[in-house]
Design an enzyme around this catalytic site. Sequence first.
Site, PDB file in Angstrom:
ATOM      1  N   TYR A 163     -13.305  -2.505  -0.851  1.00 37.57           N
ATOM      2  CA  TYR A 163     -13.152  -1.858   0.465  1.00 37.57           C
ATOM      3  C   TYR A 163     -14.330  -2.210   1.379  1.00 37.57           C
ATOM      4  CZ  TYR A 163     -12.556   2.232   3.611  1.00 37.57           C
ATOM      5  OH  TYR A 163     -12.387   3.069   4.691  1.00 37.57           O
ATOM      6  N   LYS A 167     -14.165  -4.187   4.892  1.00 32.28           N
ATOM      7  CA  LYS A 167     -14.582  -3.464   6.095  1.00 32.28           C
ATOM      8  C   LYS A 167     -15.730  -4.188   6.790  1.00 32.28           C
ATOM      9  CE  LYS A 167     -11.897   0.139   6.511  1.00 32.28           C
ATOM     10  NZ  LYS A 167     -10.786   0.023   7.495  1.00 32.28           N
TER      11      LYS A 167
HETATM   12  P1  NAI Z   1      -4.694   7.716   5.779  1.00 33.48           P
HETATM   13  O1  NAI Z   1      -4.427   7.379   4.345  1.00 33.48           O
HETATM   14  O2  NAI Z   1      -4.532   9.126   6.217  1.00 33.48           O
HETATM   15  O3  NAI Z   1      -3.807   6.807   6.730  1.00 33.48           O
HETATM   16  C1  NAI Z   1      -3.665   5.432   6.514  1.00 33.48           C
HETATM   17  C2  NAI Z   1      -2.276   5.037   6.930  1.00 33.48           C
HETATM   18  O4  NAI Z   1      -2.140   3.618   6.763  1.00 33.48           O
HETATM   19  C3  NAI Z   1      -1.177   5.676   6.091  1.00 33.48           C
HETATM   20  O5  NAI Z   1      -0.244   6.334   6.930  1.00 33.48           O
HETATM   21  C4  NAI Z   1      -0.526   4.500   5.353  1.00 33.48           C
HETATM   22  O6  NAI Z   1       0.885   4.672   5.151  1.00 33.48           O
HETATM   23  C5  NAI Z   1      -0.821   3.359   6.298  1.00 33.48           C
HETATM   24  N1  NAI Z   1      -0.769   2.069   5.619  1.00 33.48           N
HETATM   25  C6  NAI Z   1      -1.294   1.732   4.416  1.00 33.48           C
HETATM   26  N2  NAI Z   1      -1.012   0.462   4.130  1.00 33.48           N
HETATM   27  C7  NAI Z   1      -0.302  -0.032   5.167  1.00 33.48           C
HETATM   28  C8  NAI Z   1       0.248  -1.308   5.463  1.00 33.48           C
HETATM   29  N3  NAI Z   1       0.157  -2.325   4.604  1.00 33.48           N
HETATM   30  N4  NAI Z   1       0.895  -1.481   6.637  1.00 33.48           N
HETATM   31  C9  NAI Z   1       1.022  -0.451   7.512  1.00 33.48           C
HETATM   32  N5  NAI Z   1       0.533   0.791   7.267  1.00 33.48           N
HETATM   33  C10 NAI Z   1      -0.139   0.982   6.133  1.00 33.48           C
HETATM   34  O7  NAI Z   1      -6.193   7.217   6.073  1.00 33.48           O
HETATM   35  P2  NAI Z   1      -7.219   7.517   7.271  1.00 33.48           P
HETATM   36  O8  NAI Z   1      -8.352   8.267   6.723  1.00 33.48           O
HETATM   37  O9  NAI Z   1      -6.517   8.031   8.452  1.00 33.48           O
HETATM   38  O10 NAI Z   1      -7.774   6.061   7.533  1.00 33.48           O
HETATM   39  C11 NAI Z   1      -7.431   5.273   8.652  1.00 33.48           C
HETATM   40  C12 NAI Z   1      -8.407   4.119   8.740  1.00 33.48           C
HETATM   41  O11 NAI Z   1      -9.717   4.619   8.971  1.00 33.48           O
HETATM   42  C13 NAI Z   1      -8.479   3.266   7.480  1.00 33.48           C
HETATM   43  O12 NAI Z   1      -8.641   1.918   7.834  1.00 33.48           O
HETATM   44  C14 NAI Z   1      -9.724   3.778   6.801  1.00 33.48           C
HETATM   45  O13 NAI Z   1     -10.269   2.829   5.944  1.00 33.48           O
HETATM   46  C15 NAI Z   1     -10.587   4.097   7.988  1.00 33.48           C
HETATM   47  N6  NAI Z   1     -11.652   5.036   7.736  1.00 33.48           N
HETATM   48  C16 NAI Z   1     -11.393   6.363   7.587  1.00 33.48           C
HETATM   49  C17 NAI Z   1     -12.424   7.243   7.394  1.00 33.48           C
HETATM   50  C18 NAI Z   1     -12.235   8.696   7.345  1.00 33.48           C
HETATM   51  O14 NAI Z   1     -13.249   9.409   7.378  1.00 33.48           O
HETATM   52  N7  NAI Z   1     -11.009   9.193   7.312  1.00 33.48           N
HETATM   53  C19 NAI Z   1     -13.814   6.784   7.216  1.00 33.48           C
HETATM   54  C20 NAI Z   1     -13.965   5.382   7.440  1.00 33.48           C
HETATM   55  C21 NAI Z   1     -12.916   4.562   7.666  1.00 33.48           C
END
Ligand code: NAI
Length: 308
Positions: A163, A167
């Site tokens: 990851y 990133k």
């Molecule tokens: P989440 O798991 O709630 O949402 C991620 C979404 O991406 C899900 O709805 C999933 O179905 C979708 N997804 C996964 N693989 C996919 C694909 N191949 N094609 C299309 N959609 C796909 O996660 P969250 O926390 O909302 O994360 C969003 C972004 O923010 C990610 O890139 C994560 O790495 C990043 N991030 C989040 C942090 C946090 O504090 N929540 C911290 C740092 C980064």
Amino acid sequence: MASWRLDDKVAIVTGAGNGLGKEYALYLASLGAKVVVNDLGSSTTGSGSSSSAADAVVNDIKQAGGEAVANYDSVVEGEKIVQTAINTYGRVDIVINNAGILRDVSFKRMSEKDWEAVYQVHLKGAFKVTRAAWPHMETNGYGRIVNITSPVGLYGNFGQANYVAMKRALVGFTLTLALEGAKKQIKANVVAPYAASRMSKTVMSSEMLEALPAAPVAKFIAFLCHEKCPESGGIFELGGNWVSKVRLQRSRGVQFRDGFDLEDISAHFKEICDFGEGSEFPTEGMSGMGHAMAARQKRPDGKTEAKL
Ligand code: NAI
């Protein structure tokens, strides 16, 4: 407030069926953007698929009087996502590469599958969506790209070599897009958020989650998507009501005029690593070249080989 609207802009938000992406999609739509709500509907580790996550967000946007269309393709099929924008709205102005999964495991236990799955979604997916959108942005002479990295992508983290690698790669990707997009008014920035989501639930305490709603992150993303955004190539770290910018720092370094051996390195190592006086904040890929060449040019005896 009216001047911060995004009327007539078409935005693609990947992974917008849950968590932060959902918040970005809802907020951009509330400012008047037409939003392609992309989501594969997978689990946090990338298994499974469903159309219900994207559909629910489209429904919420429409209920609130906004415009949105669902797309259920994986980001690795970026051209299909962009095609949804073109078929439905005829253009694409904004891309937010947000879709993400986790396959956390210590490095010695990390399989190639764990590595590959995370690569596909975060890095290849961002490439595919952006690559497909790019010619449309160039033609329009306008584009806003926001790539979502992570604080751990900036600083590293135990158990997340896959990851963190992807990133961090998104940071380099963004810096180059900013350079290549400048002439056509395409701006690219990268954001490292802290916010509550089903993903962050796996790594944050309930106290942290409570203090970190996704809404402020969405506001900053909207700022970066706006035509008044002054920045391109910026790396931002934010969460709660805190917003900051991150940059690389280079120490002044040591010029070993007569080359160096391991003993010389050891003797000067502290100085090499000293970020005090004379340190710099480089912003260009070749900016260290002058330092690297300087010692050679200044050698009085014309010799250039190091002692090693
Ligand atoms: P989440 O798991 O709630 O949402 C991620 C979404 O991406 C899900 O709805 C999933 O179905 C979708 N997804 C996964 N693989 C996919 C694909 N191949 N094609 C299309 N959609 C796909 O996660 P969250 O926390 O909302 O994360 C969003 C972004 O923010 C990610 O890139 C994560 O790495 C990043 N991030 C989040 C942090 C946090 O504090 N929540 C911290 C740092 C980064």
